[in-house]
Design a protein around this motif. Structure first.
Motif, PDB file in Angstrom:
ATOM      1  N   LYS A   1      33.526  38.644  46.567  1.00 34.02           N
ATOM      2  CA  LYS A   1      34.836  39.301  46.548  1.00 34.02           C
ATOM      3  C   LYS A   1      34.822  40.606  45.765  1.00 34.02           C
ATOM      4  N   THR A   2      33.864  40.748  44.849  1.00 35.83           N
ATOM      5  CA  THR A   2      33.892  41.904  43.945  1.00 35.83           C
ATOM      6  C   THR A   2      32.571  42.653  43.895  1.00 35.83           C
TER       7      THR A   2
ATOM      8  N   SER B   1      32.382  46.255  43.122  1.00 30.36           N
ATOM      9  CA  SER B   1      32.964  46.673  41.843  1.00 30.36           C
ATOM     10  C   SER B   1      31.885  46.821  40.777  1.00 30.36           C
TER      11      SER B   1
ATOM     12  N   GLU C   1      36.806  34.174  35.290  1.00 29.97           N
ATOM     13  CA  GLU C   1      38.190  33.817  35.607  1.00 29.97           C
ATOM     14  C   GLU C   1      38.243  32.648  36.583  1.00 29.97           C
ATOM     15  N   GLU C   2      37.387  32.687  37.606  1.00 32.78           N
ATOM     16  CA  GLU C   2      37.422  31.623  38.611  1.00 32.78           C
ATOM     17  C   GLU C   2      36.894  30.310  38.046  1.00 32.78           C
TER      18      GLU C   2
ATOM     19  N   GLU D   1      44.632  42.469  45.317  1.00 34.87           N
ATOM     20  CA  GLU D   1      45.226  41.195  44.958  1.00 34.87           C
ATOM     21  C   GLU D   1      46.078  41.366  43.717  1.00 34.87           C
TER      22      GLU D   1
ATOM     23  N   GLU E   1      33.373  44.000  36.067  1.00 33.89           N
ATOM     24  CA  GLU E   1      34.438  43.363  36.845  1.00 33.89           C
ATOM     25  C   GLU E   1      33.924  42.143  37.598  1.00 33.89           C
ATOM     26  N   ILE E   2      32.680  42.203  38.055  1.00 34.28           N
ATOM     27  CA  ILE E   2      32.089  41.046  38.734  1.00 34.28           C
ATOM     28  C   ILE E   2      31.993  39.872  37.764  1.00 34.28           C
TER      29      ILE E   2
ATOM     30  N   ALA F   1      32.867  34.103  44.497  1.00 33.33           N
ATOM     31  CA  ALA F   1      33.435  34.949  43.443  1.00 33.33           C
ATOM     32  C   ALA F   1      32.744  36.302  43.394  1.00 33.33           C
TER      33      ALA F   1
ATOM     34  N   ARG G   1      35.392  38.381  37.037  1.00 36.49           N
ATOM     35  CA  ARG G   1      35.897  37.579  38.157  1.00 36.49           C
ATOM     36  C   ARG G   1      35.266  36.190  38.153  1.00 36.49           C
TER      37      ARG G   1
END
Length: 294
Positions: A106-107, A110, A121-122, A292, A114-115, A103, A118
């Motif tokens: 991927k970011t 950023s 969210e995951e 995405e 935002e990290i 996770a 993410r």
């Protein structure tokens, strides 16, 4: 005090740290807490800090070793409770360390907000309808990139000078928050320019080369200056890659790489010196990047 008051089998985990925003260091001691994850800005590679002392209350008279994390601009640190990695889905599976690492990876280019979003969210998507049984706490730190940077290197026309130039270029670009691929592209472009001067400018003879690296307002400019005979690579015709290999003229590939790996290439000849400028724009999308939806 905690050990003497603790009920049998009870303990407290703690991670205490002091962050120095100027020096970009974090000094901390860990008492049984999950160790932080560190992600390097250049390639989003992670390294787990291994230092971990015994939990508070488990034993009296324990001392804790101080550890220091040195950040480069753009590096990311993730501190978390085990409620993240031990979040469970309806099949009884744990979210686990690898999903957490994925996770962040991927970011990691950023902003910290935002990290964190993410990760949450995951975890939520993984858990589904199952309740969160443990506390879930996250702290994400990201070292801010430098706004401006200047560097000047004087080298000789020798191949062994190339690593020194590449290392300084990486230092400046990493500090400015460039992505790993952008750094590698510019290192290769500058290396090609350097070799071109050695081979075709000075023809292997001794000569001086001055390299200025400047970053400001989101633009990195590498100026390469030499006093070899005038040569303007921007006027060089692009190789015809559609032609058969044996029919292509020799040369030109290095200049093609310089042009294609930088965002702009400029040249001028003043006061008896060649000045080649290779420019990279920080926020220009990388080739192959995608967004995405959802």
């Amino acid at each position: 005090m905690i050990a003497s008051d603790a009920t049998a089998g009870m303990f407290v985990t703690l991670l205490f740290g002091v962050l120095d925003g100027e020096a970009l260091t974090l000094k901390y001691a860990n008492a049984g807490h999950p160790t932080p994850l560190i992600f390097k800005s250049m390639d989003c590679r992670y390294a787990e800090e291994r230092a971990c002392g015994i939990a508070l209350g488990a034993k009296e008279g324990v001392s804790y070793e101080e550890q220091t994390i040195k950040f480069m601009p753009g590096d990311v640190a993730v501190f978390y409770t085990d409620g993240v990695t031990e979040a469970m889905n309806t099949r009884g599976e744990l979210f686990g360390m690898q999903r957490l690492i994925g996770a962040v990876s991927k970011t990691c280019q950023s902003p910290a907000e935002e990290i964190m979003a993410r990760i949450l969210e995951e975890v939520s998507a993984f858990r589904g309808d199952r309740e969160q049984n443990d506390d879930l706490t996250l702290v994400v730190l990201k070292a801010s990139p430098r706004v401006e940077e200047h560097s000047l290197i004087s080298v000789h026309s020798r191949d062994e000078e190339i690593p020194r130039v590449s290392e300084e270029l990486e230092r400046v670009m990493s500090g400015a928050g460039f992505a790993g691929k952008q750094i590698l592209d510019m290192q290769l472009a500058v290396e090609e320019a350097f070799i071109n001067i050695i081979r075709h400018g000075y023809h292997g003879a001794y000569g001086a080369i001055l390299i200025a690296i400047d970053f400001q307002e989101g633009r990195l400019t590498v100026t390469i200056e030499d006093d070899a005979p005038p040569f303007d690579p921007t006027r060089f015709q692009e190789p015809d890659f559609s032609a058969d290999l044996e029919k292509r003229p020799i040369g030109g590939l290095g200049i093609h790489l310089m042009r294609s790996l930088s965002d702009e290439m400029r040249y001028d000849f003043e006061t008896g010196k060649n000045r080649l400028k290779l420019i990279k724009i920080k926020d220009r999308p990388l080739i192959g990047a995608h967004q995405e939806a959802g």
